[in-house]
Enzyme design. Structure first.
Site, PDB file in Angstrom:
ATOM      1  N   GLY A  35       5.210  14.043  -0.902  1.00  0.00           N
ATOM      2  CA  GLY A  35       4.048  14.715  -1.499  1.00  0.00           C
ATOM      3  C   GLY A  35       3.077  14.525  -1.186  1.00  0.00           C
ATOM      4  CG  ASP A  36      -1.126  16.880  -1.753  1.00  0.00           C
ATOM      5  OD1 ASP A  36      -2.004  15.696  -1.747  1.00  0.00           O
ATOM      6  OD2 ASP A  36      -1.872  17.741  -1.380  1.00  0.00           O
ATOM      7  CG  PHE A  37      -2.687  10.731  -3.292  1.00  0.00           C
ATOM      8  CD1 PHE A  37      -3.847  11.696  -2.619  1.00  0.00           C
ATOM      9  CD2 PHE A  37      -2.132   9.403  -2.409  1.00  0.00           C
ATOM     10  CE1 PHE A  37      -4.589  11.314  -1.953  1.00  0.00           C
ATOM     11  CE2 PHE A  37      -2.829   9.549  -1.404  1.00  0.00           C
ATOM     12  CZ  PHE A  37      -3.736  10.392  -1.001  1.00  0.00           C
ATOM     13  CG  ASP A  66       2.485   7.981   2.783  1.00  0.00           C
ATOM     14  OD1 ASP A  66       1.729   9.084   2.855  1.00  0.00           O
ATOM     15  OD2 ASP A  66       1.765   6.808   2.461  1.00  0.00           O
ATOM     16  CG  HIS A 109     -10.577   1.964   2.155  1.00  0.00           C
ATOM     17  ND1 HIS A 109     -10.548   0.724   2.528  1.00  0.00           N
ATOM     18  CD2 HIS A 109      -8.967   2.436   2.235  1.00  0.00           C
ATOM     19  CE1 HIS A 109      -9.276   0.864   3.067  1.00  0.00           C
ATOM     20  NE2 HIS A 109      -8.566   1.656   3.324  1.00  0.00           N
TER      21      HIS A 109
HETATM   22  C1  LIG Z   1      -4.079   3.305   4.618  1.00  0.00           C
HETATM   23  S1  LIG Z   1      -3.180   4.142   4.055  1.00  0.00           S
HETATM   24  C2  LIG Z   1      -2.093   2.998   3.008  1.00  0.00           C
HETATM   25  C3  LIG Z   1      -0.726   2.444   3.048  1.00  0.00           C
HETATM   26  C4  LIG Z   1      -0.304   1.213   2.626  1.00  0.00           C
HETATM   27  N1  LIG Z   1      -0.624   1.641   0.980  1.00  0.00           N
HETATM   28  C5  LIG Z   1      -0.282   0.383   2.834  1.00  0.00           C
HETATM   29  O1  LIG Z   1      -1.052  -0.188   2.487  1.00  0.00           O
HETATM   30  O2  LIG Z   1      -0.558  -0.655   4.216  1.00  0.00           O
HETATM   31  C6  LIG Z   1      -3.089   5.165   3.683  1.00  0.00           C
HETATM   32  C7  LIG Z   1      -1.531   6.115   2.972  1.00  0.00           C
HETATM   33  O3  LIG Z   1      -2.324   7.672   2.165  1.00  0.00           O
HETATM   34  C8  LIG Z   1      -1.703   8.433   2.644  1.00  0.00           C
HETATM   35  N2  LIG Z   1      -1.862   9.400   2.407  1.00  0.00           N
HETATM   36  C9  LIG Z   1      -3.174  10.500   2.272  1.00  0.00           C
HETATM   37  N3  LIG Z   1      -3.269  11.315   1.563  1.00  0.00           N
HETATM   38  C10 LIG Z   1      -2.025  11.785   0.849  1.00  0.00           C
HETATM   39  C11 LIG Z   1      -1.735  13.303  -0.091  1.00  0.00           C
HETATM   40  N4  LIG Z   1      -2.584  13.729   0.027  1.00  0.00           N
HETATM   41  N5  LIG Z   1      -0.180  12.393  -0.438  1.00  0.00           N
HETATM   42  C12 LIG Z   1       0.183  11.092  -0.224  1.00  0.00           C
HETATM   43  N6  LIG Z   1      -0.417   9.817   0.648  1.00  0.00           N
HETATM   44  C13 LIG Z   1      -1.136  10.464   1.142  1.00  0.00           C
HETATM   45  C14 LIG Z   1      -1.596   7.778   4.090  1.00  0.00           C
HETATM   46  O4  LIG Z   1      -0.373   8.960   4.432  1.00  0.00           O
HETATM   47  C15 LIG Z   1      -1.046   7.309   3.741  1.00  0.00           C
HETATM   48  O5  LIG Z   1       0.106   6.429   4.616  1.00  0.00           O
END
Ligand SMILES: C[S@@+](CC[C@H](N)C(=O)[O-])C[C@H]1O[C@@H](n2cnc3c(N)ncnc32)[C@H](O)[C@@H]1O
Length: 360
Positions: A248-250, A222, A267
């Site tokens: 990191g950044d996905f 994350d 979503h």
């Molecule tokens: C709605 S949350 C879901 C968290 C977890 N997967 C869960 O089900 O409880 C979305 C996650 O995507 C992460 N996220 C958003 N942009 C991101 C990026 N560019 N790279 C990695 N993670 C990212 C957010 O930090 C967040 O933790």
């Protein structure tokens, strides 16, 4: 006494056919609409119960308003009125002369108990409530209300307001151990030694899925400022030796793994962004790697379904949206994944699990 509001299903059942002119609403419909419109007040009332620790204090058993006010450092007059009001929606019940008890519904606002959504209540009211005042802008322009309200995307705003992150992580964990847990119960991940939870926040979902699979290794991936909450969670659950944490950044790159988990990540994003996330996974994954997506699948008809309310959250807060199964299949196919099956969640959970395989 006002007439009892008509339940929405009954109203829908008696609604005139679309081709006929709508009839004038009855008093029942007006009352039902007023009840719906009061949602903003009810949300704040429930938030007060959660935030001020009133529900948590009542967890020990019924208390008089005076005792409760002292314990929670609140105004007895206002607190007594709030509790009387909330007795009308089944959150507390009167208990003798001047005391109240929590109902099972009210117990969901108690801190740190199974099934609690207290941190969701706090997160929603502290980060989502104000932006929703801009929903009219969203419907006019398509711009998320949060972007209109903050002057930047919700994700950007959160990056500069880290004070909200702990409660957001706990709110996600509330979902994991509540409605999401119901969907995950009894579910086993597809075979594969290394499981990467992409956008895994504090790792709650991965921990849940790998808890009784000591032979597998995990990666929680994350953003730096979010994943920093994971080591404590992993240590607390005794899995820190086999689940590592990577920041990191996905949109840039993701770690190599045999199974990829995306839980309520897609979503948040529009189709083009989802294609980029899935594309990065396809680049890092070996042929035959499995993808496991935990999401709400949007229902098709007029029925009341939690996926519709979740889509309202998405509409207001982010560029993403809830999706139908066919939309997921198309997204997956665009990145080379073939949808294998949908594991439906139980009736009391809005979540389903979609499994796909990298076939390209
Ligand atoms: C709605 S949350 C879901 C968290 C977890 N997967 C869960 O089900 O409880 C979305 C996650 O995507 C992460 N996220 C958003 N942009 C991101 C990026 N560019 N790279 C990695 N993670 C990212 C957010 O930090 C967040 O933790």
């Amino acid at each position: 006494m006002p007439p009892a509001p008509t339940p929405p299903q009954a109203a829908a059942a008696t609604a005139p056919a679309a081709t006929t002119a709508p009839q004038a609403p009855g008093a029942g419909q007006s009352m039902e609409m007023l009840r719906l419109l009061s949602g903003f007040q009810q949300s704040q009332a429930l938030y007060a119960l959660a935030k001020l620790g009133v529900a948590t204090a009542l967890h020990g058993g019924p208390m008089t308003v005076g005792e409760l006010a002292k314990t929670t450092e609140t105004d007895a007059g206002a607190l007594g009125r709030l509790l009387h009001i909330l007795s009308g929606i089944g959150v507390v019940t009167h208990h003798g002369e001047d005391a109240f008890a929590l109902t099972p519904l009210g117990s969901t606002l108690v801190a740190d108990v199974p099934g609690s959504v207290r941190d969701m209540a706090i997160m929603w009211m502290e980060t989502h409530y104000a932006p929703f005042s801009e929903l009219v802008t969203t419907v006019r322009t398509g711009v998320p209300a949060a972007t209109a309200h903050f002057g930047q995307s919700f994700a950007e705003w959160l990056g500069s307001h880290p004070e909200h992150l702990p409660v957001m992580a706990s709110a996600m964990a509330d979902l994991t151990y509540g409605p999401k847990d119901a969907a995950l119960a009894g579910y086993r991940l597809p075979p594969g030694e290394v499981v990467a939870d992409i956008g895994g926040a504090d790792g709650s979902v991965l921990v849940r899925l790998l808890a009784d699979e000591p032979g597998r290794r995990g990666i929680v991936f994350d953003r730096e400022h979010v994943v920093s909450t994971a080591p404590a969670r992993l240590a607390e659950q005794g899995v820190a030796d086999r689940i590592e944490v990577q920041a990191g950044d996905f949109f840039e790159s993701v770690p190599a793994a045999d199974v990829y988990l995306l839980s309520t990540v897609l979503h948040d994003w529009d189709d083009a962004s989802c294609a980029r996330i899935l594309g990065r996974i396809a680049e890092a994954a070996p042929h035959g790697a499995r993808l496991v997506v935990v999401e709400t699948v949007l229902s098709e008809g007029d029925e009341q379904h939690p996926s519709k309310l979740l889509d309202l959250t998405m509409l207001g807060m982010v560029p993403g949206h809830e999706r139908r199964e066919t939309e997921f299949a198309a997204l997956f196919a665009g990145a080379g994944f073939t949808l294998d099956r949908r594991v439906p969640g139980p009736v009391d959970s809005p979540f389903a699990i979609l499994e796909a395989t990298l076939t390209r």
